[in-house]
Design an enzyme around this catalytic site. Structure first.
Site, mmCIF file in Angstrom:
data_model
loop_
_atom_site.group_PDB
_atom_site.id
_atom_site.type_symbol
_atom_site.label_atom_id
_atom_site.label_comp_id
_atom_site.label_asym_id
_atom_site.label_seq_id
_atom_site.Cartn_x
_atom_site.Cartn_y
_atom_site.Cartn_z
ATOM 1 N N LEU A 75 53.802 -6.206 15.727
ATOM 2 C CA LEU A 75 53.335 -5.495 16.916
ATOM 3 C C LEU A 75 52.807 -4.088 16.618
ATOM 4 O O LEU A 75 52.576 -3.304 17.542
ATOM 5 C CB LEU A 75 54.450 -5.447 17.963
ATOM 6 C CG LEU A 75 54.950 -6.827 18.418
ATOM 7 C CD1 LEU A 75 56.112 -6.695 19.382
ATOM 8 C CD2 LEU A 75 53.829 -7.650 19.024
ATOM 9 N N HIS A 77 50.035 -1.315 15.741
ATOM 10 C CA HIS A 77 48.598 -1.137 15.955
ATOM 11 C C HIS A 77 47.920 -0.842 14.620
ATOM 12 O O HIS A 77 48.450 -0.071 13.823
ATOM 13 C CB HIS A 77 48.344 0.051 16.895
ATOM 14 C CG HIS A 77 48.744 -0.213 18.301
ATOM 15 N ND1 HIS A 77 50.041 -0.073 18.732
ATOM 16 C CD2 HIS A 77 48.029 -0.618 19.375
ATOM 17 C CE1 HIS A 77 50.111 -0.362 20.018
ATOM 18 N NE2 HIS A 77 48.899 -0.703 20.443
ATOM 19 N N MET A 113 55.942 3.652 11.149
ATOM 20 C CA MET A 113 56.046 2.365 10.463
ATOM 21 C C MET A 113 55.229 2.350 9.173
ATOM 22 O O MET A 113 55.636 1.754 8.175
ATOM 23 C CB MET A 113 55.627 1.219 11.380
ATOM 24 C CG MET A 113 56.557 1.017 12.573
ATOM 25 S SD MET A 113 58.319 0.906 12.138
ATOM 26 C CE MET A 113 58.322 -0.497 11.040
ATOM 27 N N GLU A 114 54.090 3.029 9.177
ATOM 28 C CA GLU A 114 53.280 3.103 7.965
ATOM 29 C C GLU A 114 54.011 3.872 6.867
ATOM 30 O O GLU A 114 53.989 3.459 5.699
ATOM 31 C CB GLU A 114 51.922 3.742 8.282
ATOM 32 C CG GLU A 114 50.986 2.842 9.069
ATOM 33 C CD GLU A 114 51.337 2.662 10.554
ATOM 34 O OE1 GLU A 114 50.704 1.811 11.193
ATOM 35 O OE2 GLU A 114 52.223 3.380 11.069
ATOM 36 N N ASP A 128 60.121 -4.472 -9.035
ATOM 37 C CA ASP A 128 59.375 -5.551 -9.675
ATOM 38 C C ASP A 128 58.998 -5.200 -11.104
ATOM 39 O O ASP A 128 59.129 -6.027 -12.008
ATOM 40 C CB ASP A 128 58.114 -5.870 -8.866
ATOM 41 C CG ASP A 128 57.305 -6.986 -9.489
ATOM 42 O OD1 ASP A 128 57.887 -8.060 -9.765
ATOM 43 O OD2 ASP A 128 56.099 -6.797 -9.708
#
Length: 162
Positions: A75, A77, A113-114, A128
């Site tokens: 959700l 943007h 969120m970014e 990794d």
């Protein structure tokens, strides 16, 4: 406490309508920590890893993660990010690397969120690239440290030095 904005009145998931919001400069800073064996941290700091510059690869991965955030978080943007930076603070005393991600946008919604995604993806990339020498590494303390801009203004995590 305010209600959850990603749920409509019936409880169904929805993307928030930001159309009427003012466009402002917004910034968010997030962190992640990767704990590892002292030998693993020494290897990273010496630049002796056979895969090359682990920090450079993790930095690029974190930036890509921020750019791909709406593809990963349903959700979110899509944002035209002004800038993304990913920095690393080795902590030899605690045998860990602190990752600091900072995102900036001129837009109608925040970039928390970014920034969180950038820090997380950079941490996953460190894991990794180093798992062959240290499978016991631990990613911890993924957290928003600070956000600025928008209607809610400035927020900073207590005790944070963002």
């Amino acid at each position: 406490m305010s209600k959850l904005t990603h749920l409509d009145d019936s409880g169904a998931a929805r993307m928030v309508d930001v159309g009427a919001k003012a466009e402002t400069t917004r910034e968010a800073v997030a962190q992640a920590r990767v704990a590892m064996l002292p030998q693993t941290l020494a290897l990273l700091l010496s630049g002796g890893h056979k895969k090359g510059d682990v920090f450079a690869v993790a930095r690029v991965a974190g930036i890509q993660g921020a750019k791909k955030c709406p593809d990963l978080i349903p959700l979110c943007h899509p944002l035209m990010l002004n800038s993304v930076s990913v920095d690393f603070e080795p902590d030899e005393a605690n045998s860990e690397v602190r990752i600091i991600a900072r995102c900036r946008v001129s837009g109608k919604t925040g970039v928390e969120m970014e920034a969180l995604t950038a820090a997380s993806v950079a941490a996953l990339t460190l894991y990794d690239m180093c798992k062959a020498v240290d499978r016991g590494m631990e990613i911890r303390s993924v957290a928003l440290l600070e956000k600025q801009g928008g209607k809610s203004g400035h927020w900073q995590r207590e005790g944070s030095d963002a």
